[in-house]
Design a protein around this motif. Sequence first.
Motif, PDB file in Angstrom:
ATOM      1  N   ASP A 117      42.544 -45.971  83.546  1.00 62.15           N
ATOM      2  CA  ASP A 117      41.780 -44.721  83.577  1.00 62.15           C
ATOM      3  C   ASP A 117      42.340 -43.703  82.587  1.00 62.15           C
ATOM      4  OD1 ASP A 117      40.103 -45.759  85.453  1.00 62.15           O
ATOM      5  OD2 ASP A 117      40.538 -44.292  87.026  1.00 62.15           O
ATOM      6  N   GLY A 118      43.640 -43.818  82.291  1.00 60.49           N
ATOM      7  CA  GLY A 118      44.250 -42.983  81.258  1.00 60.49           C
ATOM      8  C   GLY A 118      44.346 -41.516  81.600  1.00 60.49           C
ATOM      9  N   TRP A 119      44.862 -41.212  82.779  1.00 60.64           N
ATOM     10  CA  TRP A 119      45.012 -39.806  83.170  1.00 60.64           C
ATOM     11  C   TRP A 119      46.229 -39.207  82.477  1.00 60.64           C
ATOM     12  CZ3 TRP A 119      40.944 -37.713  85.060  1.00 60.64           C
ATOM     13  CH2 TRP A 119      40.080 -38.440  85.886  1.00 60.64           C
ATOM     14  N   GLN A 120      45.975 -38.274  81.571  1.00 68.60           N
ATOM     15  CA  GLN A 120      47.037 -37.585  80.847  1.00 68.60           C
ATOM     16  C   GLN A 120      47.282 -36.220  81.486  1.00 68.60           C
ATOM     17  OE1 GLN A 120      48.824 -38.726  78.319  1.00 68.60           O
ATOM     18  NE2 GLN A 120      47.683 -40.507  77.618  1.00 68.60           N
ATOM     19  N   HIS A 121      48.545 -35.940  81.754  1.00 68.58           N
ATOM     20  CA  HIS A 121      48.955 -34.638  82.287  1.00 68.58           C
ATOM     21  C   HIS A 121      49.843 -33.948  81.262  1.00 68.58           C
ATOM     22  CE1 HIS A 121      48.310 -37.435  85.608  1.00 68.58           C
ATOM     23  NE2 HIS A 121      48.189 -36.436  86.468  1.00 68.58           N
ATOM     24  N   THR A 122      49.601 -32.672  81.034  1.00 66.26           N
ATOM     25  CA  THR A 122      50.501 -31.881  80.191  1.00 66.26           C
ATOM     26  C   THR A 122      51.390 -31.033  81.093  1.00 66.26           C
ATOM     27  OG1 THR A 122      49.005 -31.803  78.297  1.00 66.26           O
ATOM     28  CG2 THR A 122      50.666 -30.059  78.455  1.00 66.26           C
ATOM     29  N   LEU A 123      52.694 -31.142  80.889  1.00 69.25           N
ATOM     30  CA  LEU A 123      53.665 -30.367  81.654  1.00 69.25           C
ATOM     31  C   LEU A 123      54.256 -29.297  80.741  1.00 69.25           C
ATOM     32  CD1 LEU A 123      53.561 -33.323  83.010  1.00 69.25           C
ATOM     33  CD2 LEU A 123      55.622 -32.572  84.181  1.00 69.25           C
ATOM     34  N   LEU A 124      54.147 -28.054  81.155  1.00 67.12           N
ATOM     35  CA  LEU A 124      54.661 -26.924  80.396  1.00 67.12           C
ATOM     36  C   LEU A 124      55.793 -26.270  81.179  1.00 67.12           C
ATOM     37  CD1 LEU A 124      54.557 -24.714  78.165  1.00 67.12           C
ATOM     38  CD2 LEU A 124      52.820 -23.567  79.565  1.00 67.12           C
ATOM     39  N   VAL A 125      56.969 -26.184  80.562  1.00 70.83           N
ATOM     40  CA  VAL A 125      58.105 -25.512  81.196  1.00 70.83           C
ATOM     41  C   VAL A 125      57.901 -24.006  81.025  1.00 70.83           C
ATOM     42  CG1 VAL A 125      60.609 -25.253  81.271  1.00 70.83           C
ATOM     43  CG2 VAL A 125      59.593 -27.466  80.646  1.00 70.83           C
ATOM     44  N   GLU A 126      57.480 -23.341  82.101  1.00 71.37           N
ATOM     45  CA  GLU A 126      57.169 -21.909  82.019  1.00 71.37           C
ATOM     46  C   GLU A 126      58.425 -21.048  82.085  1.00 71.37           C
ATOM     47  OE1 GLU A 126      52.762 -21.426  83.872  1.00 71.37           O
ATOM     48  OE2 GLU A 126      54.370 -21.679  85.346  1.00 71.37           O
ATOM     49  N   ARG A 127      59.369 -21.445  82.935  1.00 67.00           N
ATOM     50  CA  ARG A 127      60.589 -20.653  83.121  1.00 67.00           C
ATOM     51  C   ARG A 127      61.752 -21.571  83.450  1.00 67.00           C
ATOM     52  NH1 ARG A 127      60.241 -17.234  87.931  1.00 67.00           N
ATOM     53  NH2 ARG A 127      62.022 -16.118  87.100  1.00 67.00           N
ATOM     54  N   VAL A 128      62.946 -21.148  83.040  1.00 70.03           N
ATOM     55  CA  VAL A 128      64.179 -21.810  83.460  1.00 70.03           C
ATOM     56  C   VAL A 128      64.985 -20.765  84.216  1.00 70.03           C
ATOM     57  CG1 VAL A 128      66.260 -23.032  82.760  1.00 70.03           C
ATOM     58  CG2 VAL A 128      64.154 -23.305  81.436  1.00 70.03           C
ATOM     59  N   VAL A 129      65.260 -21.046  85.480  1.00 68.39           N
ATOM     60  CA  VAL A 129      65.957 -20.094  86.341  1.00 68.39           C
ATOM     61  C   VAL A 129      67.321 -20.669  86.714  1.00 68.39           C
ATOM     62  CG1 VAL A 129      65.860 -18.823  88.508  1.00 68.39           C
ATOM     63  CG2 VAL A 129      63.748 -19.314  87.268  1.00 68.39           C
ATOM     64  N   THR A 130      68.355 -19.853  86.588  1.00 72.49           N
ATOM     65  CA  THR A 130      69.685 -20.242  87.055  1.00 72.49           C
ATOM     66  C   THR A 130      69.955 -19.510  88.357  1.00 72.49           C
ATOM     67  OG1 THR A 130      70.437 -20.536  84.788  1.00 72.49           O
ATOM     68  CG2 THR A 130      72.127 -20.347  86.484  1.00 72.49           C
ATOM     69  N   THR A 131      70.305 -20.260  89.387  1.00 70.00           N
ATOM     70  CA  THR A 131      70.489 -19.655  90.703  1.00 70.00           C
ATOM     71  C   THR A 131      71.701 -20.225  91.407  1.00 70.00           C
ATOM     72  OG1 THR A 131      69.459 -19.308  92.872  1.00 70.00           O
ATOM     73  CG2 THR A 131      68.915 -21.361  91.724  1.00 70.00           C
ATOM     74  N   GLU A 132      72.341 -19.400  92.239  1.00 67.85           N
ATOM     75  CA  GLU A 132      73.451 -19.864  93.062  1.00 67.85           C
ATOM     76  C   GLU A 132      72.998 -20.073  94.508  1.00 67.85           C
ATOM     77  OE1 GLU A 132      76.605 -17.083  92.698  1.00 67.85           O
ATOM     78  OE2 GLU A 132      77.084 -17.622  90.634  1.00 67.85           O
ATOM     79  N   GLU A 133      71.739 -19.755  94.764  1.00 68.39           N
ATOM     80  CA  GLU A 133      71.231 -19.869  96.126  1.00 68.39           C
ATOM     81  C   GLU A 133      70.847 -21.314  96.438  1.00 68.39           C
ATOM     82  OE1 GLU A 133      67.957 -17.262  96.519  1.00 68.39           O
ATOM     83  OE2 GLU A 133      69.055 -15.496  95.821  1.00 68.39           O
ATOM     84  N   ALA A 134      71.160 -21.726  97.655  1.00 65.33           N
ATOM     85  CA  ALA A 134      70.690 -23.041  98.111  1.00 65.33           C
ATOM     86  C   ALA A 134      69.169 -22.986  98.148  1.00 65.33           C
ATOM     87  CB  ALA A 134      71.254 -23.352  99.493  1.00 65.33           C
ATOM     88  N   SER A 135      68.524 -23.995  97.632  1.00 63.51           N
ATOM     89  CA  SER A 135      67.067 -23.957  97.547  1.00 63.51           C
ATOM     90  C   SER A 135      66.448 -25.157  98.236  1.00 63.51           C
ATOM     91  CB  SER A 135      66.633 -23.931  96.081  1.00 63.51           C
ATOM     92  OG  SER A 135      67.050 -25.123  95.452  1.00 63.51           O
ATOM     93  N   ARG A 136      65.155 -25.035  98.490  1.00 61.64           N
ATOM     94  CA  ARG A 136      64.413 -26.128  99.116  1.00 61.64           C
ATOM     95  C   ARG A 136      63.595 -26.880  98.077  1.00 61.64           C
ATOM     96  NH1 ARG A 136      60.563 -23.704 102.281  1.00 61.64           N
ATOM     97  NH2 ARG A 136      60.961 -21.736 101.237  1.00 61.64           N
ATOM     98  N   HIS A 137      64.000 -26.777  96.845  1.00 63.62           N
ATOM     99  CA  HIS A 137      63.249 -27.425  95.771  1.00 63.62           C
ATOM    100  C   HIS A 137      63.316 -28.929  95.917  1.00 63.62           C
ATOM    101  CE1 HIS A 137      63.013 -23.479  94.044  1.00 63.62           C
ATOM    102  NE2 HIS A 137      64.315 -23.384  93.989  1.00 63.62           N
ATOM    103  N   PRO A 138      62.320 -29.665  95.499  1.00 63.87           N
ATOM    104  CA  PRO A 138      61.124 -29.198  94.796  1.00 63.87           C
ATOM    105  C   PRO A 138      60.121 -28.518  95.722  1.00 63.87           C
ATOM    106  CG  PRO A 138      60.934 -31.523  95.206  1.00 63.87           C
ATOM    107  CD  PRO A 138      62.309 -31.134  95.667  1.00 63.87           C
ATOM    108  N   VAL A 139      59.319 -27.659  95.140  1.00 63.07           N
ATOM    109  CA  VAL A 139      58.282 -26.980  95.907  1.00 63.07           C
ATOM    110  C   VAL A 139      57.091 -26.728  94.996  1.00 63.07           C
ATOM    111  CG1 VAL A 139      59.154 -24.658  95.413  1.00 63.07           C
ATOM    112  CG2 VAL A 139      57.864 -25.034  97.507  1.00 63.07           C
ATOM    113  N   CYS A 140      55.916 -26.709  95.574  1.00 65.24           N
ATOM    114  CA  CYS A 140      54.700 -26.365  94.832  1.00 65.24           C
ATOM    115  C   CYS A 140      54.371 -24.902  95.135  1.00 65.24           C
ATOM    116  CB  CYS A 140      53.535 -27.274  95.237  1.00 65.24           C
ATOM    117  SG  CYS A 140      52.040 -27.032  94.243  1.00 65.24           S
ATOM    118  N   LEU A 141      54.242 -24.094  94.089  1.00 61.44           N
ATOM    119  CA  LEU A 141      53.964 -22.668  94.255  1.00 61.44           C
ATOM    120  C   LEU A 141      52.473 -22.370  94.342  1.00 61.44           C
ATOM    121  CD1 LEU A 141      56.441 -21.211  91.598  1.00 61.44           C
ATOM    122  CD2 LEU A 141      56.796 -21.404  94.070  1.00 61.44           C
ATOM    123  N   LYS A 142      51.691 -23.134  93.577  1.00 64.20           N
ATOM    124  CA  LYS A 142      50.267 -22.830  93.494  1.00 64.20           C
ATOM    125  C   LYS A 142      49.550 -24.010  92.861  1.00 64.20           C
ATOM    126  CE  LYS A 142      47.228 -18.975  92.203  1.00 64.20           C
ATOM    127  NZ  LYS A 142      47.117 -17.675  91.494  1.00 64.20           N
ATOM    128  N   GLY A 143      48.251 -24.059  93.046  1.00 68.89           N
ATOM    129  CA  GLY A 143      47.464 -25.102  92.400  1.00 68.89           C
ATOM    130  C   GLY A 143      45.987 -24.810  92.551  1.00 68.89           C
TER     131      GLY A 143
END
Length: 199
Positions: A117-143
Amino acid sequence: SHRTGLRSQKEGRVNMAKKPSRIYQIRVALDDIRPPVWRRILVPASCTLLKLHDILQIVMGWQDCHLHMFTIDGLVYGDPADDEYGDLGTIDEARCKLGEVIHRERQRFSYTYDFGDGWQHTLLVERVVTTEEASRHPVCLKGKRACPPEDVGGVWGYDDFLAAISNPKHPEHDEMLEWIGGDFDPERFNLNAVNAGLQ
């Protein structure tokens, strides 16, 4: 000296616990689909490309039924076993972390799913964040909008499918509705369900 040693060990543990980590905010969009089907995700730099594949399957809504690959700066990453003749020079995605291939904000790379089927996805790195907080990543923010069905025939097949299910007079209307299980809403996207899947 014994106390000093204990204190330095303790400080070492504290420093290790607070070691900053990088998090990437990435927008994922299906190419050539209008209106767009896209997701915004947060993924740690320590994530392997194999793990990113799993994440993309969940957030987009695919069923992981087909082969896939990433293309980053002209190099192909995936499962070398799928590169039967070695033509692509596939680099093992399980051994490569995001932090090793993402070097800057606004960097783009691609993810191909289902070579038929040839599904092509483009991934754009919008931001790089440096954090010391424990996170629950990965997470989806919106779609926005539903993932096309598996095996629908790529971009053109999906267009034909939507035309058929939206028009009761279309000659393939009943057949396509039966094929998809009776109902399909191209605008449907459930953020909570996606994040539950990521957990």
